[in-house]
Design a protein around this motif. Sequence first.
Motif, mmCIF file in Angstrom:
data_model
loop_
_atom_site.group_PDB
_atom_site.id
_atom_site.type_symbol
_atom_site.label_atom_id
_atom_site.label_comp_id
_atom_site.label_asym_id
_atom_site.label_seq_id
_atom_site.Cartn_x
_atom_site.Cartn_y
_atom_site.Cartn_z
ATOM 1 N N LEU A 193 7.433 17.389 6.017
ATOM 2 C CA LEU A 193 7.997 16.044 5.934
ATOM 3 C C LEU A 193 7.510 15.398 4.638
ATOM 4 O O LEU A 193 6.326 15.449 4.306
ATOM 5 C CB LEU A 193 7.547 15.210 7.137
ATOM 6 N N ARG A 194 8.421 14.761 3.913
ATOM 7 C CA ARG A 194 8.080 14.103 2.648
ATOM 8 C C ARG A 194 8.150 12.591 2.839
ATOM 9 O O ARG A 194 9.192 12.056 3.192
ATOM 10 C CB ARG A 194 9.035 14.549 1.555
ATOM 11 N N VAL A 195 7.031 11.922 2.593
ATOM 12 C CA VAL A 195 6.892 10.489 2.851
ATOM 13 C C VAL A 195 6.510 9.788 1.553
ATOM 14 O O VAL A 195 5.699 10.300 0.769
ATOM 15 C CB VAL A 195 5.806 10.237 3.912
ATOM 16 N N VAL A 196 7.081 8.612 1.311
ATOM 17 C CA VAL A 196 6.774 7.869 0.099
ATOM 18 C C VAL A 196 6.448 6.416 0.426
ATOM 19 O O VAL A 196 7.027 5.822 1.339
ATOM 20 C CB VAL A 196 7.951 7.933 -0.913
ATOM 21 N N PHE A 197 5.495 5.874 -0.308
ATOM 22 C CA PHE A 197 5.202 4.437 -0.299
ATOM 23 C C PHE A 197 5.105 3.995 -1.748
ATOM 24 O O PHE A 197 4.551 4.705 -2.595
ATOM 25 C CB PHE A 197 3.879 4.140 0.401
ATOM 26 N N TYR A 198 5.632 2.815 -2.051
ATOM 27 C CA TYR A 198 5.444 2.253 -3.386
ATOM 28 C C TYR A 198 5.241 0.758 -3.266
ATOM 29 O O TYR A 198 5.811 0.088 -2.399
ATOM 30 C CB TYR A 198 6.623 2.579 -4.307
ATOM 31 N N GLY A 199 4.384 0.229 -4.123
ATOM 32 C CA GLY A 199 4.111 -1.197 -4.057
ATOM 33 C C GLY A 199 2.921 -1.577 -4.908
ATOM 34 O O GLY A 199 2.335 -0.755 -5.617
ATOM 35 N N LEU A 200 2.537 -2.848 -4.815
ATOM 36 C CA LEU A 200 1.443 -3.402 -5.604
ATOM 37 C C LEU A 200 0.171 -3.551 -4.784
ATOM 38 O O LEU A 200 -0.762 -4.235 -5.211
ATOM 39 C CB LEU A 200 1.861 -4.753 -6.195
ATOM 40 N N TYR A 201 0.141 -2.950 -3.603
ATOM 41 C CA TYR A 201 -1.069 -2.932 -2.770
ATOM 42 C C TYR A 201 -1.585 -4.347 -2.484
ATOM 43 O O TYR A 201 -2.773 -4.620 -2.539
ATOM 44 C CB TYR A 201 -2.160 -2.075 -3.431
ATOM 45 N N THR A 202 -0.664 -5.241 -2.196
ATOM 46 C CA THR A 202 -1.038 -6.596 -1.817
ATOM 47 C C THR A 202 -1.387 -6.628 -0.332
ATOM 48 O O THR A 202 -0.981 -5.748 0.434
ATOM 49 C CB THR A 202 0.107 -7.564 -2.108
ATOM 50 N N PRO A 203 -2.115 -7.655 0.122
ATOM 51 C CA PRO A 203 -2.508 -7.690 1.533
ATOM 52 C C PRO A 203 -1.351 -7.623 2.513
ATOM 53 O O PRO A 203 -1.464 -7.004 3.569
ATOM 54 C CB PRO A 203 -3.262 -9.023 1.640
ATOM 55 N N LEU A 204 -0.225 -8.250 2.187
ATOM 56 C CA LEU A 204 0.878 -8.233 3.142
ATOM 57 C C LEU A 204 1.404 -6.818 3.361
ATOM 58 O O LEU A 204 1.949 -6.500 4.426
ATOM 59 C CB LEU A 204 2.001 -9.173 2.714
ATOM 60 N N GLN A 205 1.241 -5.929 2.377
ATOM 61 C CA GLN A 205 1.746 -4.566 2.514
ATOM 62 C C GLN A 205 0.897 -3.730 3.469
ATOM 63 O O GLN A 205 1.370 -2.720 3.987
ATOM 64 C CB GLN A 205 1.825 -3.898 1.145
#
Length: 378
Positions: A193-205
Amino acid sequence: MRVLMFGTYDTGLHPRIGTIAEGLREHGFEVDECNAPLGLDTAARVRLLTQLWRLPALAARLASRWASLAWRARGLRSLRSAGPDVVAVGYLGHFDVHLARLLFPRTPVMLDHMVSASGTGRDRGLDGGPRKALLRGIDAAALRAADIVIVDTEEHRETLPERYRDRAVVVPVGAPAAWFRAKTPPAPGEGPLRVVFYGLYTPLQGAPVIGEALALIKDTAIEVTMIGTGQDYAATRAAADGNGNVRWLDWVPSEELPALVAGHDVCLGIFGTGDKARRVVPNKVFQGAAAGCAIVTSDTPPQRRVLGDDAVLVPPGDAKALAGALRELADDPAALRAARGRARSLAERAFAPESVVAPLTTLVGSGPRGRRGARATR
C-alpha cells in the motif's frame, strides 16, 4: 462581469485563490489578475506578526509589493474603459484588502478569509499577551474593509463576529484542474500500500499522530511518503520510531505535487484535536480525492459533512485507529479500489473549481453586494 484577483498571495504555496479564479472562468466571468507574491508562507507571516521587532521587515517587504500592485492596477485600468466589477483579495490578504479598498473605492471587494490571524496564532500558541489584541485587531480591520467575506466551512462562518456573518459566503477549498488531470488508475492490487501525506506540519494537521501510527505499522507492507517540514516535523519523525518504509521529503515544486500524490493509493488528511482542526476540511482532502487517492482523515463535523461515506474517517488524535485503517486497506485490495473510486467520484461531482464557486457566483452575479458601487453597510 469582470473580476480582478488581487493581492500578495502565492498560488504555489496556497492554491485556494487560483481555484476560485478557475471556477469563475468556468462560469463565464472575465478574470484578470493583479498579483505580487509576498514570498512568505503562513508560518513566516505569523512569526512576523507575533515577534514585534520583525514588523519593520514585514512593512518594507509589503510596501515593495504594494507599489508593484498599485502600478499594475493602474495599468489594468488604462487598458479598459472601466475597472473591474468586483475585486477578490486572495488568501492571507489581511493587509492587501486595505490597498484594494484604496485603489478601488467604489468597487465591491471580496476577501478570502479562510484563515484568521487570531485563529492561526492561537492554533500555534503565539497569541499570548499583547499579540492577542494585535492579531484580533488585524482580523477586525480586514473584515471591516470587505463587502463579501469568503470562508471555507460553516464552522468558520460561525466564528466570525455576528455583524459580518450576513456578508459571508461558504466556498469549499476544492481542487484545481491540475489535480484532476493527474489521476492514475488503481493498481491491480499487487505490491505494498502506498500512502502519502503533505503539509506544513502545523498543529491542526496532527502530524505527530501520523508519526505514532507509522510506528505501529513499521512491520507492515505499507510504504509512506511524508512531504514537507514545519512546526511539528521533528516530533512527527521522532514518533515514527525509525520506520524504514517511510520516505521523508522536505518539499516538491507545486507543479510536480499532483502527479507525485496521484502515484499513491491513499492520501492522508488531518488528525489534530484542536478547535481549528475541527472547523476545517483541508486542501489535501480535496486534492487527494481529485488525484484518485482513497482519503483517510479525521472524523470531524465539516469533514463528515463534505466526505460522508466516501472517505475513511477515524477519530481525531487516534493513532491506533489510523494505523488500523491503513492495515485494513493494505489487506483488502478490493476495499482499497472501492475507496479510491468513491473518493474520485465525489471529487468529480463536488470538488471541481466550477462546483465549489457556485455559491459565490450567485452572490456576485445577482445579489445587491455584487453590483458595482453598492457597498455593504459598515
